[in-house]
Write a protein that holds these residues in place. Structure first.
Motif, mmCIF file in Angstrom:
data_model
loop_
_atom_site.group_PDB
_atom_site.id
_atom_site.type_symbol
_atom_site.label_atom_id
_atom_site.label_comp_id
_atom_site.label_asym_id
_atom_site.label_seq_id
_atom_site.Cartn_x
_atom_site.Cartn_y
_atom_site.Cartn_z
ATOM 1 N N LYS B 209 46.014 43.355 36.550
ATOM 2 C CA LYS B 209 46.606 44.581 36.008
ATOM 3 C C LYS B 209 45.584 45.656 35.648
ATOM 4 C CE LYS B 209 50.645 42.511 35.914
ATOM 5 N NZ LYS B 209 51.534 42.754 37.047
ATOM 6 N N THR B 210 44.324 45.303 35.496
ATOM 7 C CA THR B 210 43.401 46.306 34.968
ATOM 8 C C THR B 210 42.524 46.918 36.056
ATOM 9 O OG1 THR B 210 41.588 44.770 34.577
ATOM 10 C CG2 THR B 210 43.200 44.992 32.809
ATOM 11 N N THR B 211 41.958 48.064 35.712
ATOM 12 C CA THR B 211 41.030 48.746 36.596
ATOM 13 C C THR B 211 39.808 47.872 36.861
ATOM 14 O OG1 THR B 211 41.679 50.639 35.295
ATOM 15 C CG2 THR B 211 40.006 51.001 36.945
ATOM 16 N N GLY B 213 39.659 44.639 36.817
ATOM 17 C CA GLY B 213 40.048 43.574 37.734
ATOM 18 C C GLY B 213 40.048 44.079 39.166
ATOM 19 N N TYR B 214 40.541 45.286 39.358
ATOM 20 C CA TYR B 214 40.549 45.910 40.682
ATOM 21 C C TYR B 214 39.128 45.996 41.221
ATOM 22 C CZ TYR B 214 41.227 49.647 44.151
ATOM 23 O OH TYR B 214 41.237 50.393 45.294
ATOM 24 N N GLU B 215 38.204 46.423 40.356
ATOM 25 C CA GLU B 215 36.812 46.562 40.796
ATOM 26 C C GLU B 215 36.178 45.208 41.093
ATOM 27 O OE1 GLU B 215 34.375 48.931 38.258
ATOM 28 O OE2 GLU B 215 35.480 50.770 38.724
#
Lengths: 508, 346
Positions: B209-211, B213-215
């Motif tokens: 869900k987090t930015t 985590g995306y990175e």
């Protein structure tokens, strides 16, 4: 005339797509037969069935008028079919002869007979004018030569029918010419050649007959002498295709990017960009042409923050941005369509909507605090998908499952929708079919007309000459001259690409 | 079939197949597999005590599994969970011995924070080495494991050691002990399981869900594209290692706070390495890892009962190895499933 290959009413179904829908392909003995179609039209699937890699769901294959049913490539090879893949299947640190005989080695007793192998490879090479040194190591050979080794490999295994899958995609124009003369010689010797391509000029040059495919079906079988590029393109795409890019003249005004005496080293610490200076103005496409490996990649990397320049300055919208990070550059209005969309442009394991925010994944409107706003991201992606006509229209599909053209559309759409001031574009249409190429060219022109400065690096001369407002040619890390593409000839550009300065050309 | 369903099906089918294959081995040694598996099941779930000890065994395995799985998602192979677990437990113990004056509401969370910080800092060494010099984390974390092992056996014998027999530290302050959920006979069921499950949920949220985590996932999948997208690779490597190490450190800390109440030389006992298998079986999904850890925990607990009916408990090592093999080579399972469907269709 004898029929070398007959594929009759071939049907091949993949989950979700009918890759071949009752396809007929008839190839006569001793002809060069092209199979053309856009990416995803089903050409490769058809060929994989002919080569025994796939089994048709229904339909019949006949080779030299004899019905066959292949269990694998081994059966196909036994029937005289050879395939040269787009990606070469060679062992880099072995010699040509060793590669050719690999899998069916010449032996004396149980000992590998290298000398015999070399002799036979040399004979084959000579009789077809291939001029390959059997003792050379693959890694020392240029791409064009490696391709010939692949051809010799098929001939060594007794191929009468050669399938070449997009053989020119990796070749320079000169190498392509040489390949074509090799193919013609093979034809004179009675070999049958199936040539897979979507480069229509080449198809017109080399083929005797052409089978056109679109969306899994055959849309036409044409004699070369009775058709033209326009008709083939229409059958391929399903509508009229505009070949020349129509663009109003650039309305250049303010300087967006100024590069002053830029020096860049590559990963081996060799100077690849040697003191380059140029300016790009608002609403202008500045093209950089040149043979691959003359510093274009390093220049692009330095301008987009992927590599630190050694010397010189880069000024974006009046601000010194030399050596700034990718993130800082993006925040200042730089966008980048990279030359290698698989390596840089996309995270293939991410769904499309995740890819659509790469580079802006931490800014409004895509985030709520430290959390991704999945709803907003998906809405944004949906509008972009319809705007850029990305197919299939499934924003949750993983990047790797899109076709090459649509992957490039994803990258182009993302970078263009970032509302950049400067767009750095490298090889935007490499490996793309006619329809996707046309789409991307139009999109670039449109973006230019909204006032964006565009740096276009491309190896495709046609592309760069028709799109650029101003054009520089790079050779050995330097600019050989900056010209108006309307006022130079292709020959002059070619000479500049070979290292002649423009001033010297015009002085004579 | 979609990927999510596969990720779910493959481990389950693998477990079933592993039990079937192992039953052949049991037959070969002249025992009855049904009796053996019945005993295994009874040993793991047949009594309150059995269930309690399954949960105790499962708790640290969830956390080391998460540590390794989180690393994998960010493209890092953290083999150092073992060493990070030891460092976390050791430093948390040193802290917890001295907090008798604190109320439990302070002492418990603070001890956890200290243990996590120790694990994180220790793992970050490997992260920094990778980011700065490119030294591969597999090599550096293995080296760090040995350093942690020898350092801890020194600490637990000389400066912190008490009593005779197994090297051990003094008991931690009562205020830093985790309250048991319940006590079955002499066994205290630790509330650490709750912390472990919360940790899994938090890691799930961070990843999905987090930015950040995306990175992190982006860097793991394709570092080139991540860099192109303005993601700072070296920062993310250090951060990912630190988070992974924090989870391992917490695993060790909970063992101290909830089970042993002191630091022991043999505390980690290979649980850090088990994390690798668990991450694999759980397909690097935090929720999957909870179940994978539970599976391992119950196999280990149940195996004692199996021994009583005459089947060597090492059979479960065979089961475990086959599960890992099948999950890692998930194509085998997929092919078998697809074949079956095809046979049915035709």
């Amino acid at each position: 005339m004898e029929k070398a290959v007959e594929m009759i009413q071939i049907v091949k179904q993949f989950p979700g797509v009918l890759a071949n829908d009752h396809v007929d392909l008839i190839v006569l003995k001793g002809e060069i037969h092209s199979v053309v179609g856009e990416n995803g039209a089903g050409k490769t699937t058809l060929m994989n069935q002919l080569y025994g890699l796939l089994k048709p769901d229904s339909g019949e294959i006949r080779i030299f008028e004899q019905k066959v049913s292949f269990k694998g490539p081994r059966d196909a090879i036994a029937k005289g079919i050879g395939m040269v893949h787009q990606h070469f299947m060679l062992v880099n640190n072995l010699t040509v002869a060793e590669n050719v005989v690999l899998g069916s080695e010449t032996t004396r007793g149980i000992i590998f007979d290298l000398r015999e192998a070399q002799k036979r490879v040399d004979q084959l090479s000579r009789s077809y004018g291939l001029q390959v040194d059997p003792t050379a190591k693959i890694e020392d050979l240029p791409v064009g030569m490696q391709q010939r080794v692949e051809i010799i490999k098929t001939l060594y295994r007794g191929a009468e029918i050669l399938i070449l899958d997009e053989p020119t995609a990796v070749l320079t124009p000169q190498e392509t010419e040489e390949l074509f003369s090799v193919l013609k010689r093979l034809k004179e010797n009675g070999k049958t050649i199936i040539f897979i391509s979507h480069k229509l000029n080449e198809v017109m040059e080399i083929s005797d007959r052409i089978t056109v495919m679109r969306q899994g079906k055959v849309t036409g079988v044409l004699n070369k002498n009775e058709t033209d590029v326009r008709e083939i393109a229409r059958l391929m795409v399903g509508r009229e295709v505009v070949f020349t890019v129509q663009k109003p003249p650039a309305k250049s005004s303010d300087v967006v990017l100024r590069v002053e005496n830029l020096w860049v080293k590559d990963y081996r610490k060799l100077d690849m960009v040697k003191g380059i200076s140029f300016e790009i103005r608002k609403g202008e496409i500045y093209g950089i042409a040149g043979v691959a490996g003359n510093g274009q990649s390093e220049l692009v990397e330095a301008l987009t923050g992927l590599r630190k320049p050694e010397k010189g300055r880069v000024i974006l919208c009046g601000e010194d941005v030399t050596g700034k990070s990718v993130r800082e550059l993006r925040e200042k209005g730089m966008a980048h369509i990279p030359e290698d969309r698989h390596k840089y442009g996309l995270i293939l394991q991410y769904p499309a909507y995740y890819n659509m925010i790469l580079g802006r994944h931490y800014v409004q409107p895509f985030v709520k605090g430290d959390f991704l706003d999945h709803r907003k991201i998906q809405e944004f992606t949906k509008t972009i998908f319809s705007q850029f006509d990305v197919r299939p229209n499934n924003i949750k599909m993983l990047g790797m499952n899109f076709s090459g053209g649509n992957q490039q559309k994803l990258v182009v759409a993302r970078e263009m929708s970032a509302q950049p001031k400067l767009l750095v574009v490298s090889q935007p249409t490499r490996g793309l079919d006619v329809g996707a190429t046309e789409f991307i060219h139009k999109a670039l022109i449109q973006l230019r007309d909204t006032g964006v400065a565009i740096l276009l690096v491309s190896m495709e001369l046609d592309e760069i000459m028709s799109l650029s407002d101003r054009l520089a040619v790079m050779y050995s890390g330097q600019i050989m001259g900056e010209v108006d593409p309307k006022e130079v000839t292709v020959e002059e550009i070619g000479l500049m690409m070979a290292g002649h300065r423009f001033e010297d050309l015009r002085r004579v | 079939m979609n990927n999510r369903l596969w990720a779910f099906l493959v481990p389950i089918i693998s477990v079933i197949m592993a039990l079937l294959i192992s039953s052949v081995v049991i037959l070969l040694i002249g025992q009855d597999p049904i009796v053996a598996y019945a005993a295994l099941f009874k040993g793991a779930f047949g009594s309150k005590l059995a269930i309690a000890s399954v949960i105790i065994k499962t708790t640290p395995l969830i956390l080391t599994g998460l540590a390794v799985g989180f690393g994998f998602r960010a493209g890092l192979f953290n083999i150092g969970a073992e060493g990070q677990m030891v460092m976390g437990a050791m430093i948390a113990t040193a802290f917890a011995i001295n907090v008798a004056w604190m109320p439990a509401v302070l002492a418990i969370p603070l001890t956890m924070v200290v243990g996590m910080a120790a694990g994180a800092g220790y793992a970050a060494i490997a992260g920094v080495l990778k980011a700065k010099t490119g030294a591969h984390e597999v090599v550096t974390t293995i080296m760090l494991n040995w350093i942690a092992e020898y350092l801890s056996s020194y600490v637990v014998t000389v400066p912190m050691g008490v009593g005779f027999g197994t090297p051990k530290s003094p008991e931690i302050a009562n205020s830093a002990k985790l309250p048991p959920l319940m006590t079955v006979q002499a066994t205290e069921l630790t509330s650490g399981i709750i912390v472990a499950v919360i940790a899994a949920v938090v890691i799930y949220i961070v990843l999905e869900k987090t930015t950040k985590g995306y990175e992190l996932k982006g860097t793991g999948f394709n570092p080139y594209a991540a860099e192109y997208g303005g993601i700072k690779i070296s920062q993310n490597i250090v951060l990912a290692m630190a988070i992974s190490g924090a989870l391992s450190g917490l695993a060790g800390t909970l063992e101290v706070m909830g089970v042993h109440h002191r630091f022991l030389g043999t505390l980690s006992g290979g649980k850090g390495f088990d994390g690798i298998s668990i991450a694999l079986i759980g397909q690097n999904n935090p929720i999957g890892i909870i179940f994978a850890a539970l599976l391992m925990g119950s196999l280990r607990t149940g195996s004692n009962e199996m021994q009583f009916v005459g089947v060597p408990k090492h059979i479960i090592l065979i089961v475990q190895a086959i599960i890992i093999f099948l999950v890692a080579a998930d194509r085998i399972v997929r092919t078998i499933l697809i074949r079956k469907k095809r046979v049915k269709a035709s």
